[in-house]
Write a protein that holds these residues in place. Structure first.
Motif, PDB file in Angstrom:
ATOM      1  N   PHE A 109      37.704  54.678  34.281  1.00 55.95           N
ATOM      2  CA  PHE A 109      36.671  53.992  35.045  1.00 55.95           C
ATOM      3  C   PHE A 109      35.312  54.133  34.380  1.00 55.95           C
ATOM      4  CE2 PHE A 109      39.911  53.819  38.106  1.00 55.95           C
ATOM      5  CZ  PHE A 109      39.546  52.910  39.075  1.00 55.95           C
ATOM      6  N   THR A 110      35.079  55.253  33.683  1.00 59.72           N
ATOM      7  CA  THR A 110      33.772  55.502  33.082  1.00 59.72           C
ATOM      8  C   THR A 110      33.564  54.696  31.816  1.00 59.72           C
ATOM      9  OG1 THR A 110      33.778  57.756  33.944  1.00 59.72           O
ATOM     10  CG2 THR A 110      32.253  57.284  32.124  1.00 59.72           C
ATOM     11  N   TRP A 111      34.581  54.651  30.972  1.00 57.18           N
ATOM     12  CA  TRP A 111      34.400  54.028  29.665  1.00 57.18           C
ATOM     13  C   TRP A 111      34.648  52.531  29.644  1.00 57.18           C
ATOM     14  CZ3 TRP A 111      31.880  56.329  25.977  1.00 57.18           C
ATOM     15  CH2 TRP A 111      31.795  57.723  26.009  1.00 57.18           C
ATOM     16  N   ARG A 112      35.225  51.995  30.663  1.00 55.76           N
ATOM     17  CA  ARG A 112      35.488  50.555  30.666  1.00 55.76           C
ATOM     18  C   ARG A 112      35.360  50.024  32.084  1.00 55.76           C
ATOM     19  NH1 ARG A 112      34.596  47.535  26.457  1.00 55.76           N
ATOM     20  NH2 ARG A 112      35.546  45.517  26.708  1.00 55.76           N
ATOM     21  N   PRO A 113      34.653  48.927  32.296  1.00 57.03           N
ATOM     22  CA  PRO A 113      34.537  48.377  33.627  1.00 57.03           C
ATOM     23  C   PRO A 113      35.902  48.030  34.203  1.00 57.03           C
ATOM     24  CG  PRO A 113      32.971  47.347  32.129  1.00 57.03           C
ATOM     25  CD  PRO A 113      33.891  48.179  31.299  1.00 57.03           C
ATOM     26  N   LEU A 114      36.086  48.305  35.472  1.00 55.28           N
ATOM     27  CA  LEU A 114      37.363  48.057  36.127  1.00 55.28           C
ATOM     28  C   LEU A 114      37.639  46.564  36.229  1.00 55.28           C
ATOM     29  CD1 LEU A 114      39.755  49.239  37.635  1.00 55.28           C
ATOM     30  CD2 LEU A 114      38.407  49.117  39.742  1.00 55.28           C
ATOM     31  N   SER A 115      38.819  46.153  35.855  1.00 53.91           N
ATOM     32  CA  SER A 115      39.203  44.748  35.935  1.00 53.91           C
ATOM     33  C   SER A 115      40.679  44.662  36.277  1.00 53.91           C
ATOM     34  CB  SER A 115      38.920  44.047  34.600  1.00 53.91           C
ATOM     35  OG  SER A 115      39.347  42.705  34.640  1.00 53.91           O
ATOM     36  N   ILE A 116      40.978  44.156  37.454  1.00 53.07           N
ATOM     37  CA  ILE A 116      42.363  44.001  37.887  1.00 53.07           C
ATOM     38  C   ILE A 116      42.593  42.536  38.243  1.00 53.07           C
ATOM     39  CG2 ILE A 116      44.076  44.682  39.594  1.00 53.07           C
ATOM     40  CD1 ILE A 116      42.546  47.279  39.962  1.00 53.07           C
ATOM     41  N   PRO A 117      43.574  41.887  37.610  1.00 47.18           N
ATOM     42  CA  PRO A 117      43.819  40.475  37.902  1.00 47.18           C
ATOM     43  C   PRO A 117      43.981  40.244  39.400  1.00 47.18           C
ATOM     44  CG  PRO A 117      45.166  41.228  36.056  1.00 47.18           C
ATOM     45  CD  PRO A 117      44.522  42.448  36.635  1.00 47.18           C
ATOM     46  N   GLY A 118      43.336  39.157  39.870  1.00 46.53           N
ATOM     47  CA  GLY A 118      43.478  38.786  41.266  1.00 46.53           C
ATOM     48  C   GLY A 118      42.527  39.501  42.205  1.00 46.53           C
ATOM     49  N   THR A 119      41.664  40.392  41.644  1.00 45.74           N
ATOM     50  CA  THR A 119      40.693  41.084  42.486  1.00 45.74           C
ATOM     51  C   THR A 119      39.293  40.766  42.016  1.00 45.74           C
ATOM     52  OG1 THR A 119      40.664  43.044  41.085  1.00 45.74           O
ATOM     53  CG2 THR A 119      42.308  42.990  42.843  1.00 45.74           C
ATOM     54  N   ASP A 120      38.307  41.008  42.892  1.00 52.18           N
ATOM     55  CA  ASP A 120      36.918  40.719  42.559  1.00 52.18           C
ATOM     56  C   ASP A 120      36.191  42.020  42.247  1.00 52.18           C
ATOM     57  OD1 ASP A 120      34.555  39.362  42.191  1.00 52.18           O
ATOM     58  OD2 ASP A 120      34.033  39.315  44.324  1.00 52.18           O
ATOM     59  N   LEU A 121      36.658  42.734  41.191  1.00 50.17           N
ATOM     60  CA  LEU A 121      36.099  44.020  40.849  1.00 50.17           C
ATOM     61  C   LEU A 121      35.273  43.968  39.575  1.00 50.17           C
ATOM     62  CD1 LEU A 121      39.102  46.326  41.745  1.00 50.17           C
ATOM     63  CD2 LEU A 121      37.020  45.943  43.061  1.00 50.17           C
ATOM     64  N   ARG A 122      34.971  42.779  39.107  1.00 46.55           N
ATOM     65  CA  ARG A 122      34.040  42.588  38.007  1.00 46.55           C
ATOM     66  C   ARG A 122      32.884  41.737  38.502  1.00 46.55           C
ATOM     67  NH1 ARG A 122      35.368  43.963  32.803  1.00 46.55           N
ATOM     68  NH2 ARG A 122      33.742  42.569  32.100  1.00 46.55           N
ATOM     69  N   LEU A 123      31.816  41.734  37.718  1.00 45.46           N
ATOM     70  CA  LEU A 123      30.659  40.925  38.068  1.00 45.46           C
ATOM     71  C   LEU A 123      31.006  39.463  37.827  1.00 45.46           C
ATOM     72  CD1 LEU A 123      27.700  41.388  38.979  1.00 45.46           C
ATOM     73  CD2 LEU A 123      27.056  41.150  36.572  1.00 45.46           C
ATOM     74  N   SER A 124      31.065  38.679  38.898  1.00 51.89           N
ATOM     75  CA  SER A 124      31.428  37.273  38.774  1.00 51.89           C
ATOM     76  C   SER A 124      30.311  36.492  38.097  1.00 51.89           C
ATOM     77  CB  SER A 124      31.707  36.675  40.158  1.00 51.89           C
ATOM     78  OG  SER A 124      30.511  36.625  40.917  1.00 51.89           O
ATOM     79  N   LYS A 125      30.630  35.303  37.621  1.00 53.43           N
ATOM     80  CA  LYS A 125      29.635  34.437  36.990  1.00 53.43           C
ATOM     81  C   LYS A 125      28.498  34.129  37.965  1.00 53.43           C
ATOM     82  CE  LYS A 125      31.096  33.522  32.769  1.00 53.43           C
ATOM     83  NZ  LYS A 125      30.256  33.787  31.579  1.00 53.43           N
ATOM     84  N   GLU A 126      28.856  33.903  39.228  1.00 51.27           N
ATOM     85  CA  GLU A 126      27.839  33.585  40.226  1.00 51.27           C
ATOM     86  C   GLU A 126      26.910  34.774  40.445  1.00 51.27           C
ATOM     87  OE1 GLU A 126      31.075  33.111  40.560  1.00 51.27           O
ATOM     88  OE2 GLU A 126      31.146  30.909  40.421  1.00 51.27           O
ATOM     89  N   ARG A 127      27.500  35.970  40.550  1.00 51.32           N
ATOM     90  CA  ARG A 127      26.678  37.171  40.746  1.00 51.32           C
ATOM     91  C   ARG A 127      25.823  37.448  39.512  1.00 51.32           C
ATOM     92  NH1 ARG A 127      30.866  41.450  43.615  1.00 51.32           N
ATOM     93  NH2 ARG A 127      30.587  40.731  45.764  1.00 51.32           N
TER      94      ARG A 127
END
Length: 261
Positions: free
Chosen positions: A21-39
């Protein structure tokens, strides 16, 4: 002993999860756990508002006149593009700097324009900032430093203090060495595609080094940013394609900078 062994295994597992979690931003397919384009776009606008409170921006017509010929050549050579790039010129003659924020925004201080010797040098610097965007360094950095929950709270509450801190974070030299090297490599490639010799960046860093505006060589071990000596060597040693010829910009750089700034 068995209990201690199981406890040790749990500690190791949780330690590995923490590192992930520290060295790489969390990204799980089908979830909104990354910064979206809109955000990302919304946050970029908040950062711009904060910068407008701190600096005076040149009119778009002035920015286009000075930066337009350079940025058009770079972007014409960049396909596909991760963002629709937007360049802004800030009035601060003491700042020899350019920096990227989010959503394709790149800011250039007037002090940098007065410091570079020619548009080719500036093109190399802008290509480096574009590289941070294309490599996803900016979003990754914010996710690593702050996390999605903090960014979401900023967007929801519009906290002026936090927005200002995010602006300072992006303005500072906080990319790791790997990211900086990759952005430099991206810049060399884009410059060659744009018919600009990467050695122009070496000339810029040589000038910085000569005027003692860069970090001393012996401090590289504690700096995340590569020092000027290594960047000079990297730009000068870049392997140019056979038959490469630089295409100079067809305007008087000193005249246009003096007349506009």
């Amino acid at each position: 002993m068995k209990i201690w062994r199981e406890l040790l295994i749990l500690v190791i597992i949780f330690g590995l999860i923490w590192l992930a979690f520290t060295w790489r931003p969390l990204s799980i397919p089908g979830t909104d756990l990354r910064l979206s384009k809109e955000r990302e776009k919304d946050l970029a606008e908040l950062i711009m508002d904060d910068l407008q409170d701190q600096y005076e921006f040149y009119d778009d017509s002035v920015t286009s006149k000075i930066l337009g010929p350079i940025t058009r050549r770079l972007l014409d050579s960049l396909s596909p593009q991760r963002y629709e790039y937007k360049f802004h010129l800030l009035d601060d003659s003491h700042e020899i700097n350019a920096f990227a924020t989010l959503d394709g925004n790149i800011y250039v201080f007037s002090g940098l324009l007065k410091f570079v010797d020619n548009p080719e040098q500036l093109a190399g610097i802008l290509a480096h900032e574009i590289g941070h965007h294309e490599n996803g360094d900016l979003v990754d950095r914010l996710m690593k430093e702050l996390g999605l929950s903090v960014l979401a709270a900023v967007l929801t509450g519009g906290d002026a203090v936090m927005i200002s801190e995010i602006s300072k974070l992006l303005l500072s030299s906080g990319f790791d060495r790997k990211q900086e090297r990759e952005a430099d490599e991206f810049a060399y490639q884009l410059m060659v595609k744009s018919q600009i010799n990467p050695s122009r960046l070496a000339h810029f860093f040589t000038k910085l080094k000569t005027e003692e505006k860069s970090y001393p060589d012996d401090l590289e071990i504690i700096m995340t940013h590569p020092n000027s000596k290594n960047r000079i060597e990297g730009a000068l040693s870049y392997n140019l394609p056979e038959g490469f010829e630089e295409q100079p910009f067809d305007f008087d750089w000193e005249e246009i900078v003096t007349s506009v700034l």
